[in-house]
Design a protein around this motif. Sequence first.
Motif, PDB file in Angstrom:
ATOM      1  N   GLU A   1       0.864  -1.172   0.000  1.00  0.00           N
ATOM      2  CA  GLU A   1       0.000   0.000   0.000  1.00  0.00           C
ATOM      3  C   GLU A   1       0.899   1.220   0.000  1.00  0.00           C
ATOM      4  N   ARG A   2       0.633   2.179  -0.881  1.00  0.00           N
ATOM      5  CA  ARG A   2       1.443   3.399  -0.931  1.00  0.00           C
ATOM      6  C   ARG A   2       0.540   4.628  -0.872  1.00  0.00           C
TER       7      ARG A   2
ATOM      8  N   MET B   1       9.681   5.229  -2.823  1.00  0.00           N
ATOM      9  CA  MET B   1       9.829   4.997  -4.259  1.00  0.00           C
ATOM     10  C   MET B   1       9.725   6.350  -4.951  1.00  0.00           C
TER      11      MET B   1
ATOM     12  N   MET C   1      14.416   3.651  -5.933  1.00  0.00           N
ATOM     13  CA  MET C   1      14.078   3.430  -4.523  1.00  0.00           C
ATOM     14  C   MET C   1      15.160   4.093  -3.667  1.00  0.00           C
TER      15      MET C   1
ATOM     16  N   ASP D   1       7.854  12.823  -7.997  1.00  0.00           N
ATOM     17  CA  ASP D   1       7.004  12.531  -6.839  1.00  0.00           C
ATOM     18  C   ASP D   1       7.726  11.452  -6.045  1.00  0.00           C
TER      19      ASP D   1
ATOM     20  N   LEU E   1       6.628   8.058  -3.447  1.00  0.00           N
ATOM     21  CA  LEU E   1       5.543   7.269  -2.864  1.00  0.00           C
ATOM     22  C   LEU E   1       6.100   6.481  -1.690  1.00  0.00           C
ATOM     23  N   TYR E   2       5.573   6.763  -0.513  1.00  0.00           N
ATOM     24  CA  TYR E   2       5.997   6.024   0.682  1.00  0.00           C
ATOM     25  C   TYR E   2       5.036   4.864   0.892  1.00  0.00           C
ATOM     26  N   SER E   3       5.617   3.732   1.292  1.00  0.00           N
ATOM     27  CA  SER E   3       4.734   2.604   1.565  1.00  0.00           C
ATOM     28  C   SER E   3       4.125   2.787   2.946  1.00  0.00           C
ATOM     29  N   THR E   4       2.848   2.480   3.046  1.00  0.00           N
ATOM     30  CA  THR E   4       2.160   2.608   4.329  1.00  0.00           C
ATOM     31  C   THR E   4       1.864   1.233   4.924  1.00  0.00           C
TER      32      THR E   4
END
Lengths: 157, 161
Positions: A106-107, B71, B114, B142, B144-147
């Motif tokens: 999930e991102r 990312m 990454m 941009d 994108l961080y993983s949650t």
Amino acid sequence: MRRAALPPDALDATDRAVLNALQDGLPVTARPFAEAARQLALPESELIERVARLREIGAITRFGPFYDAEAMGGAFCLCAMEVPADRFDAVVTLVNALPEVAHNYERAHRLNMWFVLACEKPEGIAKAAKRIEGATGLTVLRFPKENEFFIGFRVKA
Amino acid sequence: MSIDATDRRIIAATSCGLPLVSAPYAEVAGWLGLTEGEVLDRVGAMQASGVIRRVALAPNHYALGMTANGMSVWDVDDAIVDDLGPQIGALDFVSHCYRRPRALPDWPYNLFAMLHGTTRDEVEEKRTKVAALLGPACRGHDILYSTRILKKTGMRLTGKG
């Protein structure tokens, strides 16, 4: 795999030197640790013991060949989907059910689900993506790699 | 390079690593009923052909304090992305770097890198460094961080030739 940082005193200066030196790769020879041990001014047996301990405490995940899965045959593709928040958990279940889905994250982005498809043959990628689209009713964007550049990653211990 | 059934047995036997002994290839050979020389020749050939990238230690970057990663994605001029890519990939905080197709209009980015650091602030600093390296060839970016990790399985490899 350990995902929390080790306490700062878990490694001594020699451990750190071993960690830094052995990330660059050892020659494929009958006694691969012998030359590295000479350069680190350690007995070969101590170098091997330290590598084993680093693995036990989780400072390293492994020591050995890094295989390029693609060079062995097989196909991989990064994919992304925009999943409505209220359907997220249900879609996770549908996507993860496919054995071809190797990783799924999930991102924090409009495209909020990112996964890697791993198949034995290239044509498997499109089939798996279509199955996910059929099961979820959502579009799967495919981002196959077109060129690869990484060589430099090193963790300074 | 085509790998044969014996290569696959060597790969399966070493995919979790080499035994930590003075002569690890001899031990692998013993497991598989091969000679040490044959294992060395085959591992050497796989390294020469790129099936093996290197024989090395794999640090657990989380354990070593690099617990933040993102990312980063970049929209880089197609004319020079393949010249700039190797410079980004050579950075010591970049673990994976690929050129991938855009998915317009949803997704304008064609370079993925990454980025790793000890904190998210450090990852953001590194993102600034990548932006500086790419310069005007980059039209947007941009990160994108993983949650959440939703699934993570090891590489599957069948024994089939």
